[in-house]
Enzyme design. Structure first.
Site, PDB file in Angstrom:
ATOM      1  N   LYS A 133      -1.036  -4.061   5.624  1.00  0.00           N
ATOM      2  CA  LYS A 133      -0.054  -4.679   4.720  1.00  0.00           C
ATOM      3  C   LYS A 133      -0.187  -6.197   4.808  1.00  0.00           C
ATOM      4  CE  LYS A 133       3.978  -6.368   4.645  1.00  0.00           C
ATOM      5  NZ  LYS A 133       3.777  -7.423   3.617  1.00  0.00           N
ATOM      6  N   CYS A 138      -1.234 -21.179  13.560  1.00  0.00           N
ATOM      7  CA  CYS A 138      -0.451 -20.866  14.768  1.00  0.00           C
ATOM      8  C   CYS A 138      -0.839 -21.751  15.937  1.00  0.00           C
ATOM      9  CB  CYS A 138      -0.611 -19.393  15.118  1.00  0.00           C
ATOM     10  SG  CYS A 138      -2.328 -18.891  15.306  1.00  0.00           S
ATOM     11  N   GLY A 151       8.277 -10.571  14.700  1.00  0.00           N
ATOM     12  CA  GLY A 151       7.683  -9.902  15.863  1.00  0.00           C
ATOM     13  C   GLY A 151       8.742  -9.238  16.729  1.00  0.00           C
ATOM     14  N   GLY A 167       2.288 -12.748  12.921  1.00  0.00           N
ATOM     15  CA  GLY A 167       3.281 -13.393  12.065  1.00  0.00           C
ATOM     16  C   GLY A 167       4.280 -14.150  12.905  1.00  0.00           C
ATOM     17  N   SER A 168       5.479 -14.304  12.366  1.00  0.00           N
ATOM     18  CA  SER A 168       6.471 -15.154  13.025  1.00  0.00           C
ATOM     19  C   SER A 168       7.125 -14.445  14.206  1.00  0.00           C
ATOM     20  CB  SER A 168       7.531 -15.574  12.015  1.00  0.00           C
ATOM     21  OG  SER A 168       8.233 -14.429  11.593  1.00  0.00           O
ATOM     22  N   GLU A 191       8.458 -24.214  16.049  1.00  0.00           N
ATOM     23  CA  GLU A 191       7.234 -24.160  15.253  1.00  0.00           C
ATOM     24  C   GLU A 191       7.620 -24.507  13.816  1.00  0.00           C
ATOM     25  OE1 GLU A 191       5.560 -20.363  13.938  1.00  0.00           O
ATOM     26  OE2 GLU A 191       3.617 -21.085  14.604  1.00  0.00           O
ATOM     27  N   GLU A 200       0.917 -11.010  17.759  1.00  0.00           N
ATOM     28  CA  GLU A 200       0.364 -12.369  17.785  1.00  0.00           C
ATOM     29  C   GLU A 200       1.341 -13.243  17.020  1.00  0.00           C
ATOM     30  OE1 GLU A 200      -2.339 -13.541  19.276  1.00  0.00           O
ATOM     31  OE2 GLU A 200      -2.942 -11.583  20.053  1.00  0.00           O
TER      32      GLU A 200
HETATM   33  P1  NAD Z   1       6.232 -13.475   8.751  1.00  0.00           P
HETATM   34  O1  NAD Z   1       6.683 -12.970  10.065  1.00  0.00           O
HETATM   35  O2  NAD Z   1       7.242 -13.968   7.797  1.00  0.00           O
HETATM   36  O3  NAD Z   1       5.412 -12.347   7.975  1.00  0.00           O
HETATM   37  C1  NAD Z   1       4.255 -11.770   8.536  1.00  0.00           C
HETATM   38  C2  NAD Z   1       4.049 -10.398   7.923  1.00  0.00           C
HETATM   39  O4  NAD Z   1       5.101  -9.544   8.340  1.00  0.00           O
HETATM   40  C3  NAD Z   1       4.067 -10.390   6.400  1.00  0.00           C
HETATM   41  O5  NAD Z   1       3.101  -9.478   5.929  1.00  0.00           O
HETATM   42  C4  NAD Z   1       5.469  -9.892   6.097  1.00  0.00           C
HETATM   43  O6  NAD Z   1       5.612  -9.289   4.836  1.00  0.00           O
HETATM   44  C5  NAD Z   1       5.640  -8.885   7.213  1.00  0.00           C
HETATM   45  N1  NAD Z   1       7.021  -8.486   7.512  1.00  0.00           N
HETATM   46  C6  NAD Z   1       8.145  -9.241   7.441  1.00  0.00           C
HETATM   47  N2  NAD Z   1       9.230  -8.479   7.765  1.00  0.00           N
HETATM   48  C7  NAD Z   1       8.769  -7.235   8.056  1.00  0.00           C
HETATM   49  C8  NAD Z   1       9.386  -6.015   8.451  1.00  0.00           C
HETATM   50  N3  NAD Z   1      10.691  -5.899   8.605  1.00  0.00           N
HETATM   51  N4  NAD Z   1       8.599  -4.942   8.667  1.00  0.00           N
HETATM   52  C9  NAD Z   1       7.254  -5.021   8.520  1.00  0.00           C
HETATM   53  N5  NAD Z   1       6.620  -6.135   8.127  1.00  0.00           N
HETATM   54  C10 NAD Z   1       7.362  -7.244   7.897  1.00  0.00           C
HETATM   55  O7  NAD Z   1       5.135 -14.604   9.063  1.00  0.00           O
HETATM   56  P2  NAD Z   1       4.380 -15.545   8.005  1.00  0.00           P
HETATM   57  O8  NAD Z   1       5.335 -16.583   7.569  1.00  0.00           O
HETATM   58  O9  NAD Z   1       3.676 -14.719   6.992  1.00  0.00           O
HETATM   59  O10 NAD Z   1       3.234 -16.201   8.927  1.00  0.00           O
HETATM   60  C11 NAD Z   1       3.415 -17.331   9.667  1.00  0.00           C
HETATM   61  C12 NAD Z   1       3.599 -16.991  11.130  1.00  0.00           C
HETATM   62  O11 NAD Z   1       2.449 -16.292  11.617  1.00  0.00           O
HETATM   63  C13 NAD Z   1       3.693 -18.231  12.012  1.00  0.00           C
HETATM   64  O12 NAD Z   1       4.745 -18.064  12.936  1.00  0.00           O
HETATM   65  C14 NAD Z   1       2.353 -18.275  12.715  1.00  0.00           C
HETATM   66  O13 NAD Z   1       2.373 -18.952  13.940  1.00  0.00           O
HETATM   67  C15 NAD Z   1       2.049 -16.831  12.876  1.00  0.00           C
HETATM   68  N6  NAD Z   1       0.612 -16.617  13.127  1.00  0.00           N
HETATM   69  C16 NAD Z   1       0.194 -16.318  14.407  1.00  0.00           C
HETATM   70  C17 NAD Z   1      -1.165 -16.162  14.682  1.00  0.00           C
HETATM   71  C18 NAD Z   1      -1.643 -15.842  16.091  1.00  0.00           C
HETATM   72  O14 NAD Z   1      -2.811 -15.479  16.249  1.00  0.00           O
HETATM   73  N7  NAD Z   1      -0.815 -15.932  17.101  1.00  0.00           N
HETATM   74  C19 NAD Z   1      -2.104 -16.303  13.654  1.00  0.00           C
HETATM   75  C20 NAD Z   1      -1.659 -16.611  12.368  1.00  0.00           C
HETATM   76  C21 NAD Z   1      -0.292 -16.762  12.120  1.00  0.00           C
END
Ligand code: NAD
Length: 494
Positions: free
Chosen positions: A191, A300, A249, A244-245, A397, A266
């Site tokens: 997804k 990130c 997470g 993601g965030s 962040e 991550e």
């Molecule tokens: P986000 O958490 O808003 O979304 C990430 C994903 O999760 C998206 O596909 C979103 O639709 C999905 N999501 C959201 N709510 C959900 C739920 N309830 N159930 C299932 N899926 C859900 O993050 P973002 O804004 O897309 O990305 C930015 C974040 O990602 C930053 O915090 C960044 O640091 C992090 N990131 C980390 C790494 C790493 O390797 N550590 C790499 C890239 C990005």
């Protein structure tokens, strides 16, 4: 708008980008469902196309398809054949790199030259590295202290993996999840972020072209709260692999706890990049600026917190400012651009809210801080100086082109301050004193420490955070291990 985009993209990529899209299930894209959402070009604010918001029924179809592939053709494929298929997949990603790069440059607002030079090679490297693993996944014989027992372990795939990716590295993150999950023998429902669906949908087509059986790789498009939630709570999903965030997470972690699914996370980072006065200061400052503003700081491991020994602060600030003023802000698909917009209007507002806290908490905006006078979600490269460790602009962040610069006076003072944040993803250390470099690296609570360099990344080197930056590592053997589990076999020799 269509005409402007047409002139920036090749014909095939433009046709794919502007077509309506549905989920990709069982080897093909299905017709968009009734519920759709619009994707937006962040450099213009204009609509690109509509994409399906995959409902529960569609998510179920995708998971059932993945389960069927796992229990059928894909799950029973010999390791050497899995390797061959993954090598073909890697080759196809490489052959189609120019096309794939256009989707992430368009939807993510990322400079195309950087997507071609960074994201695509990293994605191909993931598939190549993990393509070598299927024939090398081994269990062990176990020297138990039990008479007449022969005990061995087997390493087994987990089953259906829900792979959930963010918008900042859409293709790369898909590769970082797909390559090890598939090498381990799992099937996947991917997804992508609702902001960046295109490259994942095209990747699924290439998986089929590479000879992966239908259902091995499926893609469900849609929101986190709708499609994502349906996916992570599906009973046939045995593993959630999330990038993601931190907030999402934590939510997914709670869900995995409730339903007892494997999970790896991550998450975000606020990464201290530390420059000592005895370093090659010019080189360190150039790297500091590059990492702070690369992809508008939406990375990130961005070196978003720059800690500088006081005697060289002015020199560093001046050099970073000079680098920032040379950046060319523009549409990701325009080759001259070296920095794009932020990913969405909503995200730019969030970054601006952080900037609004700076002056009130004792910090100063050293340069930048304004929007550009043009359409799209652009924000100038910005630096703030003088904010305290606990101020939001230093502790949180921000995920934007905002560099927080902080002077320090001694090593003793530095370490607890650098470790004071809740994140622990990565850090940088710049010094010509090798003993100091090792000492500092070992005291930093960060999953990765770069010394006299920054942001190096390779499929063979584990990458992942400590503290609130996540659980589990990507890349290397660690990245594979989280998609496997052990079975122990006891046999009586009596
Ligand atoms: P986000 O958490 O808003 O979304 C990430 C994903 O999760 C998206 O596909 C979103 O639709 C999905 N999501 C959201 N709510 C959900 C739920 N309830 N159930 C299932 N899926 C859900 O993050 P973002 O804004 O897309 O990305 C930015 C974040 O990602 C930053 O915090 C960044 O640091 C992090 N990131 C980390 C790494 C790493 O390797 N550590 C790499 C890239 C990005």
């Amino acid at each position: 708008m269509a005409t402007a985009l047409e002139s920036l993209m090749d014909q095939r990529a433009h046709a794919f980008a502007t077509a309506e899209h549905g989920a990709f299930i069982d080897g093909a894209e299905i017709a968009p469902s009734e519920k759709t959402f619009s994707t937006v070009d962040p450099a213009t604010g204009e609509v690109i196309t509509t994409v399906a918001e995959s409902e529960d029924r569609v998510v179920d179809q995708a998971v059932q398809s993945a389960a069927k592939a796992f229990e059928g053709e894909w799950g029973s494929m010999l390791p050497a054949d899995r390797e061959t298929a993954l090598h073909r997949f890697a080759n196809l990603v490489e052959e189609n790199a120019a096309e794939l790069a256009q989707y992430d440059a368009l939807e993510g607002g990322k400079p195309i030259a950087q997507v071609e030079g960074v994201d695509l090679p990293l994605a191909v490297e993931q598939f190549r590295y993990y393509a070598g693993w299927p024939t090398k996944i081994q269990g062990a014989t176990v020297p138990v202290s039990t008479p007449n027992a022969h005990v061995y372990t087997r390493r087994m795939p987990l089953g259906v993996v829900a792979a959930i990716t963010p918008w900042n590295f859409p293709l790369c993150q898909a590769a970082i999840k797909l390559a090890p999950a598939l090498a381990a023998g799992n099937s996947v429902v991917l997804k992508p972020s609702e902001l960046t669906s295109l490259s994942s949908l095209r990747l699924a087509q290439l998986a089929v072209e590479a000879g992966l059986p239908a259902g091995t790789v499926n893609v469900v498009t849609g929101s986190g709260a709708g499609t994502g939630q349906a996916l992570i709570s599906h009973p046939l999903v045995n593993k959630i692999s999330f990038t993601g965030s931190e907030a999402t997470g934590r939510h997914l972690g709670a869900e995995a706890g409730r339903s007892l699914k494997h999970i790896s996370l991550e998450l975000g980072g606020k990464n201290p990049n530390i420059i000592f006065a005895d370093a090659d200061v010019a080189k360190a400052a150039a790297y500091a600026a590059t990492t702070a503003y690369f992809y508008s700081g939406q990375v990130c491991f961005s070196g978003s917190r720059l800690m500088v020994e006081r005697s060289v602060v002015d020199e560093v600030v001046e050099a970073v400012k000079e680098h920032a003023s040379a950046l060319v802000l523009g549409h990701g698909l325009e080759r001259a651009s070296t920095m794009g917009p932020l990913a969405s209007a909503h995200h730019r507002e969030k970054v601006e809210r952080y900037l609004n806290t700076v002056e009130g908490t004792g910090g100063t905006v050293a340069f930048g801080g304004s929007r550009l006078d043009r359409a799209g979600f652009f924000l100038q490269p910005t630096a703030v100086i003088g904010s305290a460790d606990s101020d939001p602009v230093v502790a949180d962040e921000i995920f934007g082109p905002v560099l927080a610069i902080q002077p320090f006076d001694s090593l003793e003072e530095l370490i607890p301050r650098a470790n004071s944040g809740k994140y622990g993803l990565s850090a940088g250390v710049w010094t010509n004193d090798v003993r100091k470099a090792h000492n500092v690296a070992q005291q930093l609570r960060a999953g990765t420490v770069w010394v006299n360099t920054y942001a190096d990344y390779n499929a063979a080197a584990p990458f992942g955070g400590t503290k609130s930056s996540g659980l589990g590592k990507d890349c290397g053997p660690d990245g594979l291990d989280k998609f496997l589990e052990s079975q122990t076999v006891w046999m009586s020799l009596a």
